[in-house]
Design a protein around this motif. Structure first.
Motif, short mmCIF file in Angstrom:
data_model
loop_
_atom_site.label_atom_id
_atom_site.label_comp_id
_atom_site.label_asym_id
_atom_site.label_seq_id
_atom_site.Cartn_x
_atom_site.Cartn_y
_atom_site.Cartn_z
N GLN A 52 0.82 -1.22 0.00
CA GLN A 52 0.00 0.00 0.00
C GLN A 52 0.85 1.27 0.00
O GLN A 52 0.36 2.35 -0.33
N LEU A 53 2.12 1.16 0.39
CA LEU A 53 3.00 2.32 0.41
C LEU A 53 3.58 2.50 -0.99
O LEU A 53 4.70 2.08 -1.30
N THR A 54 2.79 3.13 -1.83
CA THR A 54 3.13 3.24 -3.24
C THR A 54 4.11 4.38 -3.50
O THR A 54 4.46 5.14 -2.59
N ASP A 55 4.54 4.51 -4.75
CA ASP A 55 5.57 5.49 -5.11
C ASP A 55 5.08 6.93 -5.01
O ASP A 55 5.88 7.86 -5.08
N ASP A 56 3.78 7.12 -4.88
CA ASP A 56 3.24 8.47 -4.68
C ASP A 56 1.92 8.37 -3.91
O ASP A 56 1.35 7.31 -3.74
N HIS A 57 1.47 9.51 -3.36
CA HIS A 57 0.17 9.62 -2.69
C HIS A 57 -0.01 8.64 -1.53
O HIS A 57 -1.10 8.10 -1.33
N SER A 58 1.06 8.37 -0.79
CA SER A 58 0.91 7.44 0.34
C SER A 58 1.78 7.89 1.51
O SER A 58 2.82 8.54 1.32
N THR A 59 1.35 7.52 2.72
CA THR A 59 2.05 7.91 3.95
C THR A 59 2.03 6.75 4.95
O THR A 59 0.97 6.16 5.19
N LEU A 60 3.18 6.47 5.54
CA LEU A 60 3.29 5.51 6.64
C LEU A 60 3.47 6.31 7.92
O LEU A 60 4.35 7.18 8.00
N LEU A 61 2.63 6.05 8.92
CA LEU A 61 2.73 6.73 10.21
C LEU A 61 2.94 5.72 11.32
O LEU A 61 2.25 4.69 11.37
N VAL A 62 3.87 6.00 12.22
CA VAL A 62 4.15 5.13 13.36
C VAL A 62 4.10 5.95 14.64
O VAL A 62 4.78 6.98 14.76
N GLN A 63 3.29 5.52 15.59
CA GLN A 63 3.09 6.25 16.85
C GLN A 63 4.14 5.87 17.89
O GLN A 63 4.69 4.76 17.88
N ALA A 64 4.36 6.80 18.81
CA ALA A 64 5.16 6.56 20.01
C ALA A 64 6.51 5.92 19.71
O ALA A 64 6.95 5.00 20.41
N VAL A 65 7.19 6.43 18.70
CA VAL A 65 8.49 5.87 18.33
C VAL A 65 9.51 6.07 19.45
O VAL A 65 10.46 5.31 19.59
N ASP A 66 9.28 7.07 20.30
CA ASP A 66 10.19 7.31 21.43
C ASP A 66 10.21 6.12 22.39
O ASP A 66 11.16 5.97 23.16
N HIS A 67 9.17 5.26 22.36
CA HIS A 67 9.16 4.06 23.19
C HIS A 67 10.17 3.02 22.70
O HIS A 67 10.67 2.22 23.49
N TRP A 68 10.44 3.05 21.40
CA TRP A 68 11.12 1.92 20.78
C TRP A 68 12.48 2.26 20.18
O TRP A 68 13.24 1.35 19.88
N HIS A 69 12.76 3.53 19.99
CA HIS A 69 13.99 3.92 19.28
C HIS A 69 14.67 5.03 20.09
O HIS A 69 14.22 6.17 20.09
N SER A 70 15.76 4.70 20.76
CA SER A 70 16.40 5.63 21.70
C SER A 70 16.95 6.86 20.99
O SER A 70 16.89 7.97 21.54
N ASP A 71 17.48 6.70 19.78
CA ASP A 71 18.01 7.88 19.07
C ASP A 71 16.89 8.83 18.68
O ASP A 71 17.02 10.05 18.82
N ALA A 72 15.77 8.29 18.20
CA ALA A 72 14.63 9.14 17.85
C ALA A 72 14.06 9.82 19.08
O ALA A 72 13.61 10.97 19.02
N ALA A 73 14.09 9.12 20.23
CA ALA A 73 13.55 9.70 21.47
C ALA A 73 14.28 10.97 21.86
O ALA A 73 13.71 11.83 22.56
N GLN A 74 15.51 11.15 21.41
CA GLN A 74 16.27 12.36 21.73
C GLN A 74 15.62 13.61 21.15
O GLN A 74 15.88 14.72 21.61
N LEU A 75 14.76 13.44 20.14
CA LEU A 75 14.08 14.59 19.56
C LEU A 75 13.10 15.25 20.53
O LEU A 75 12.72 16.41 20.34
#
Length: 385
Positions: free
Chosen positions: A75-98
């Motif tokens: 479903q994540l096609t080459d255009d007109h699509s978006t993937l969203l992931v919630q609460a990434v700070d729970h799972w990715h320590s580098d991203a949590a620094q944001l």
């Protein structure tokens, strides 16, 4: 560590003039911005059962929502699509620094870090949020329009899972580049579409409504078997109408209910518990075999030891008359007032040096509580990882 620069404003000037008042474009809020992850890593998170994710597509204005976890990304096609992931700070320590540069807003108000990856023209459409959000542009570019609150704007459902708003007049119309930040207060209509493959980071803030709070408080009353006092009317008198509920009786019922809110100990215990609840259930790794307070005390005696808080952990405190109430992920811990400085180290920082903690002269109660938190996997000694 990311360094936030809000145009030529101090943090207090931003709070005074923009916070919950009007949107703001912050060009190069993060200079020389480096993405903490890439699209492939984000997709990997979206394959996990315990992580909330979705893909939104808008081909020929046909809006579709697909819930994760995903086994593939057709479903994540080459255009007109978006993937969203919630609460990434729970799972990715580098991203949590944001989240760290935004902690000039009280900790309990910070909700989570949502990350989206969009292909050209991908987005979620024009919509409203009832909470504050900072949107950080990572890789790529995204075209944003933001309006001012307008109670006449009509909302409608493109499908059962995607609420949008009708066309609005924009006061900000811009293309964000890496390191640019958009601040959007509650109720401001906004829409963003990727100009090219783009990563966006959304720092969202909690804003519980009255229904949420009252429902949570009612649950706490039931769980603690509080609120057992019954209605009484010792001075009841005869009345002409047997069917009337008098204003005096209405006021007595309101007083009976208000007495629960005025019970300071009950209220603060509940408030600490509910406001420290994590965004999602956390995947903890308890220590086996558990440390003893003596072992933790020995670790703390190492002046070079550094303890880090697990991403997604919520830690706040309240000063009561005779003690400090520390609340971590929905659990309350009472400690002597003399431990206030030590508690601040836990709640105000995502990591601390044992030398700094030792200067506060923590009590045995604090050490025992901290041992519990370490054994649950919420804090850990960096050197032992």
């Amino acid at each position: 560590m990311y360094q936030l620069k809000i145009n030529n404003l101090s943090e207090q000037e931003f709070l005074s003039h923009f916070w919950q008042k009007k949107p703001l474009l912050i060009k190069q809020g993060f200079a020389n911005f480096q993405d903490p992850l890439d699209a492939n890593e984000l997709a990997g998170l979206a394959m996990e059962e315990s992580i909330e994710s979705r893909i939104i597509t808008n081909h020929k204005n046909d809006w579709q929502t697909h819930q994760g976890p995903f086994e593939d990304f057709e479903q994540l096609t080459d255009d007109h699509s978006t993937l969203l992931v919630q609460a990434v700070d729970h799972w990715h320590s580098d991203a949590a620094q944001l989240l760290e540069p935004f902690r000039f807003i009280p900790n309990w108000r910070i909700d989570d870090l949502m990350i989206s990856y969009s292909t050209p023209n991908g987005g979620v459409g024009p919509h409203l949020d009832q909470y504050d959000v900072f949107i950080i542009q990572g890789e790529g570019k995204r075209h944003w329009r933001v309006g001012l609150p307008d109670p006449t704007l009509k909302q409608f459902a493109q499908n059962k899972k995607l609420l949008q708003v009708e066309a609005f007049e924009a006061v900000i119309d811009c293309i964000l580049e890496p390191g640019d930040i958009l601040y959007i207060p509650p109720g401001c209509p906004h829409e963003g579409y990727a100009v090219e493959n783009a990563l966006n980071y959304s720092v969202g803030f909690r804003a519980p409504n009255q229904q949420d709070l009252l429902s949570s408080f009612a649950d706490h009353i039931i769980d603690t078997e509080s609120g057992q006092k019954r209605y009484t009317d010792h001075n009841i008198t005869l009345r002409k109408s047997k069917g009337e509920l008098t204003n005096l009786e209405v006021d007595k019922v309101k007083t009976l209910m208000a007495a629960l809110l005025e019970n300071d100990d009950l209220f603060k215990q509940w408030l600490g518990s509910t406001l420290s609840q994590p965004k999602h259930e956390m995947d903890l790794a308890p220590v086996e075999p558990p440390f003893t307070p003596e072992q933790i005390s020995d670790d703390l005696s190492d002046e070079e030891a550094v303890f880090e808080r697990l991403g997604g952990t919520r830690a706040i405190y309240q000063q009561l008359d005779t003690e400090v109430l520390l609340s971590v992920n929905g659990e309350n811990y009472a400690m002597p007032l003399t431990d206030l400085a030590a508690v601040k180290l836990l709640t105000d920082n995502t990591e601390f040096e044992s030398s700094a903690l030792n200067l506060t002269n923590p009590s045995l109660v604090f050490t025992q509580t901290f041992t519990t938190l370490v054994n649950e996997g919420l804090w850990f000694n960096i050197d032992q990882e």
